[in-house]
Design a protein around this motif. Structure first.
Motif, PDB file in Angstrom:
ATOM      1  N   ASP A   1      22.769   7.010 -12.766  1.00 37.10           N
ATOM      2  CA  ASP A   1      23.769   7.702 -13.578  1.00 37.10           C
ATOM      3  C   ASP A   1      23.113   8.727 -14.508  1.00 37.10           C
ATOM      4  OD1 ASP A   1      25.971   6.382 -12.512  1.00 37.10           O
ATOM      5  OD2 ASP A   1      25.885   4.764 -13.989  1.00 37.10           O
ATOM      6  N   GLY A   2      21.943   8.383 -15.050  1.00 42.63           N
ATOM      7  CA  GLY A   2      21.214   9.316 -15.899  1.00 42.63           C
ATOM      8  C   GLY A   2      20.785  10.559 -15.135  1.00 42.63           C
ATOM      9  N   MET A   3      20.308  10.360 -13.908  1.00 41.38           N
ATOM     10  CA  MET A   3      19.931  11.512 -13.081  1.00 41.38           C
ATOM     11  C   MET A   3      21.148  12.386 -12.778  1.00 41.38           C
ATOM     12  SD  MET A   3      16.711  11.097 -12.766  1.00 41.38           S
ATOM     13  CE  MET A   3      16.353   9.941 -14.092  1.00 41.38           C
ATOM     14  N   LEU A   4      22.287  11.741 -12.554  1.00 39.12           N
ATOM     15  CA  LEU A   4      23.504  12.485 -12.220  1.00 39.12           C
ATOM     16  C   LEU A   4      24.013  13.309 -13.398  1.00 39.12           C
ATOM     17  CD1 LEU A   4      25.330   9.790 -10.071  1.00 39.12           C
ATOM     18  CD2 LEU A   4      24.673  12.084  -9.292  1.00 39.12           C
ATOM     19  N   MET A   5      23.616  12.941 -14.619  1.00 37.90           N
ATOM     20  CA  MET A   5      24.007  13.739 -15.781  1.00 37.90           C
ATOM     21  C   MET A   5      23.345  15.118 -15.748  1.00 37.90           C
ATOM     22  SD  MET A   5      23.985  10.872 -18.838  1.00 37.90           S
ATOM     23  CE  MET A   5      24.659  11.950 -20.135  1.00 37.90           C
TER      24      MET A   5
ATOM     25  N   PHE B   1       5.004  -1.035  -9.958  1.00 36.91           N
ATOM     26  CA  PHE B   1       4.838   0.079  -9.021  1.00 36.91           C
ATOM     27  C   PHE B   1       6.144   0.344  -8.278  1.00 36.91           C
ATOM     28  CE2 PHE B   1      -0.048  -0.424  -8.268  1.00 36.91           C
ATOM     29  CZ  PHE B   1      -0.287   0.023  -9.548  1.00 36.91           C
ATOM     30  N   ALA B   2       6.851  -0.724  -7.895  1.00 38.43           N
ATOM     31  CA  ALA B   2       8.109  -0.561  -7.166  1.00 38.43           C
ATOM     32  C   ALA B   2       9.157   0.118  -8.047  1.00 38.43           C
ATOM     33  CB  ALA B   2       8.616  -1.912  -6.670  1.00 38.43           C
ATOM     34  N   ILE B   3       9.249  -0.311  -9.310  1.00 37.67           N
ATOM     35  CA  ILE B   3      10.194   0.315 -10.233  1.00 37.67           C
ATOM     36  C   ILE B   3       9.831   1.781 -10.439  1.00 37.67           C
ATOM     37  CG2 ILE B   3      10.985   0.350 -12.637  1.00 37.67           C
ATOM     38  CD1 ILE B   3      10.707  -2.719 -12.605  1.00 37.67           C
ATOM     39  N   TYR B   4       8.546   2.054 -10.644  1.00 37.24           N
ATOM     40  CA  TYR B   4       8.104   3.438 -10.853  1.00 37.24           C
ATOM     41  C   TYR B   4       8.430   4.293  -9.624  1.00 37.24           C
ATOM     42  CZ  TYR B   4       5.142   7.453 -11.885  1.00 37.24           C
ATOM     43  OH  TYR B   4       4.696   8.726 -12.117  1.00 37.24           O
TER      44      TYR B   4
ATOM     45  N   CYS C   1      12.057   5.159  -9.589  1.00 40.90           N
ATOM     46  CA  CYS C   1      12.335   6.184 -10.600  1.00 40.90           C
ATOM     47  C   CYS C   1      11.801   7.545 -10.176  1.00 40.90           C
ATOM     48  CB  CYS C   1      11.743   5.776 -11.945  1.00 40.90           C
ATOM     49  SG  CYS C   1      12.520   4.328 -12.696  1.00 40.90           S
ATOM     50  N   ARG C   2      10.619   7.557  -9.582  1.00 33.60           N
ATOM     51  CA  ARG C   2      10.021   8.810  -9.130  1.00 33.60           C
ATOM     52  C   ARG C   2      10.892   9.482  -8.080  1.00 33.60           C
ATOM     53  NH1 ARG C   2       7.018  11.463 -11.749  1.00 33.60           N
ATOM     54  NH2 ARG C   2       8.733  12.868 -11.360  1.00 33.60           N
ATOM     55  N   GLU C   3      11.403   8.683  -7.157  1.00 37.38           N
ATOM     56  CA  GLU C   3      12.194   9.249  -6.067  1.00 37.38           C
ATOM     57  C   GLU C   3      13.504   9.849  -6.580  1.00 37.38           C
ATOM     58  OE1 GLU C   3      12.340   7.755  -2.272  1.00 37.38           O
ATOM     59  OE2 GLU C   3      10.153   7.695  -2.215  1.00 37.38           O
ATOM     60  N   VAL C   4      14.214   9.130  -7.447  1.00 35.91           N
ATOM     61  CA  VAL C   4      15.489   9.666  -7.930  1.00 35.91           C
ATOM     62  C   VAL C   4      15.271  10.821  -8.901  1.00 35.91           C
ATOM     63  CG1 VAL C   4      16.763   7.531  -7.497  1.00 35.91           C
ATOM     64  CG2 VAL C   4      15.721   7.893  -9.745  1.00 35.91           C
ATOM     65  N   ASP C   5      14.190  10.769  -9.685  1.00 38.59           N
ATOM     66  CA  ASP C   5      13.889  11.857 -10.609  1.00 38.59           C
ATOM     67  C   ASP C   5      13.532  13.128  -9.849  1.00 38.59           C
ATOM     68  OD1 ASP C   5      13.433  12.661 -13.457  1.00 38.59           O
ATOM     69  OD2 ASP C   5      11.422  13.064 -12.692  1.00 38.59           O
TER      70      ASP C   5
ATOM     71  N   ALA D   1       0.835  -1.208   0.000  1.00 39.01           N
ATOM     72  CA  ALA D   1       0.000   0.000   0.000  1.00 39.01           C
ATOM     73  C   ALA D   1       0.870   1.259   0.000  1.00 39.01           C
ATOM     74  CB  ALA D   1      -0.928  -0.009   1.211  1.00 39.01           C
ATOM     75  N   ALA D   2       1.990   1.238   0.735  1.00 39.25           N
ATOM     76  CA  ALA D   2       2.876   2.403   0.789  1.00 39.25           C
ATOM     77  C   ALA D   2       3.497   2.681  -0.576  1.00 39.25           C
ATOM     78  CB  ALA D   2       3.963   2.171   1.836  1.00 39.25           C
ATOM     79  N   VAL D   3       3.895   1.615  -1.284  1.00 41.97           N
ATOM     80  CA  VAL D   3       4.484   1.790  -2.613  1.00 41.97           C
ATOM     81  C   VAL D   3       3.431   2.282  -3.595  1.00 41.97           C
ATOM     82  CG1 VAL D   3       5.528   0.567  -4.560  1.00 41.97           C
ATOM     83  CG2 VAL D   3       6.338   0.138  -2.234  1.00 41.97           C
ATOM     84  N   GLU D   4       2.233   1.716  -3.542  1.00 40.27           N
ATOM     85  CA  GLU D   4       1.174   2.180  -4.429  1.00 40.27           C
ATOM     86  C   GLU D   4       0.848   3.643  -4.170  1.00 40.27           C
ATOM     87  OE1 GLU D   4      -3.233   0.910  -6.104  1.00 40.27           O
ATOM     88  OE2 GLU D   4      -2.331  -0.245  -4.480  1.00 40.27           O
ATOM     89  N   ALA D   5       0.952   4.071  -2.917  1.00 41.25           N
ATOM     90  CA  ALA D   5       0.657   5.464  -2.588  1.00 41.25           C
ATOM     91  C   ALA D   5       1.650   6.407  -3.261  1.00 41.25           C
ATOM     92  CB  ALA D   5       0.693   5.660  -1.074  1.00 41.25           C
ATOM     93  N   ILE D   6       2.924   5.990  -3.388  1.00 36.80           N
ATOM     94  CA  ILE D   6       3.911   6.813  -4.089  1.00 36.80           C
ATOM     95  C   ILE D   6       3.493   6.999  -5.541  1.00 36.80           C
ATOM     96  CG2 ILE D   6       6.310   6.935  -4.888  1.00 36.80           C
ATOM     97  CD1 ILE D   6       7.092   5.335  -2.379  1.00 36.80           C
TER      98      ILE D   6
END
Length: 289
Positions: A115-119, A47-50, A53-57, A18-23
């Motif tokens: 690495d993409g985010m770090l660019m 959902f976990a992958i998304y 990605c959401r957090e690092v983005d 539920a916590a991951v889906e909430a993200i």
């Protein structure tokens, strides 16, 4: 929550799922709705992958207010390494660990996303050369595709080819759609070589209304279409059921590219209309089936 829709999915506790889906839900996109064609295990894996990605983005975009985004992204790299050792601290870690184990996800693909985010931090991407742009697209989009196709149910070389080409196609579509928004953030993802060829300034705000921008963007759009074509060809060599989510993404985004071409880039701030183009999306899905 006994007997709920969350029970025993990926062997995870209901509260963690539920916590991951909430993200995912807080992001306010149509992603969650699109993933409902998947089984519960695959859906919560996505959902976990998304959520990752959401957090690092958000860190890279500055939407998560942190003092040092580079340090935060490197902390995520260390966190991923711990997750791969099944050393977890919170709900997202635990669901990611279960997803990694269930679908044999590769640590190098998570690292590539970081690495993409770090660019883009601490300094934004401005007029990368062709090689750097391709690497950026691979890291922020195709790497996510490589994780996704495994969760969809296909770890073959053809599925990896889908991820390679579709990731680039989607990212190029985003770049062509978001030229104005990116310029407001001080970013310009258009490659140096094309900027020089079409005499477009390499400064984000100056590039916006340069006479050569339309011609430049149409060359990049043609490249995106080539990647869509190659992605569709690779999908047809994979199982249809595992590739349905990939087909849906392609069929949702390619009409945006057609609509952008119809509008052109002489007024890049003008919104695009995709209603008519969505008819093409439906026909592409039908053709794929």
């Amino acid at each position: 929550m006994t007997g709920s829709r969350f029970d025993r999915v990926l062997g995870c506790h209901a509260a963690d799922l539920a916590a991951v889906e909430a993200i995912v839900t807080r992001a306010g996109t149509s992603f969650a709705k699109g993933m409902h064609i998947l089984s519960r295990e695959r859906r919560y894996g996505m959902f976990a992958i998304y959520a990752f990605c959401r957090e690092v983005d958000d860190i890279a975009d500055g939407d998560t207010k942190v003092e040092n985004p580079v340090e935060e992204l490197e902390a995520w790299r260390a966190r991923v390494a711990h997750i791969f050792q099944n050393e977890t601290q919170n709900a997202l870690d635990r669901v990611l660990a279960a997803t990694i184990q269930e679908f044999d996800l590769q640590q190098k693909d998570f690292d590539a996303v970081i690495d993409g985010m770090l660019m883009d931090v601490p300094d934004p991407v401005i007029a990368p050369d062709e090689a750097a742009l391709d690497l950026y697209c691979d890291r922020v989009a195709s790497a996510v595709g490589r994780l996704s196709v495994r969760v969809f149910g296909d770890a073959s070389e053809e599925a990896a080819r889908v991820a390679h080409h579709l990731g680039r196609a989607l990212q190029m579509t985003n770049i062509l759609r978001d030229i104005k928004e990116d310029s407001d953030r001080g970013r310009l993802y258009l490659p140096q070589e094309l900027l020089s060829r079409f005499k477009v300034p390499a400064a984000p705000q100056e590039a916006l209304f340069a006479p050569g921008l339309d011609g430049l963007a149409r060359v990049l759009a043609k490249r995106a279409h080539d990647h869509y074509r190659l992605a569709w060809a690779a999908m047809k060599k994979c199982g249809k059921k595992p590739m349905r989510p990939a087909a849906m993404m392609a069929a949702s985004y390619q009409p945006i590219l057609y609509a952008l071409e119809k509008r052109g880039w002489t007024q890049p701030e003008k919104p695009v209309r995709v209603n008519k183009a969505l008819r093409l999306a439906r026909s592409l899905i039908v053709g794929f089936r």
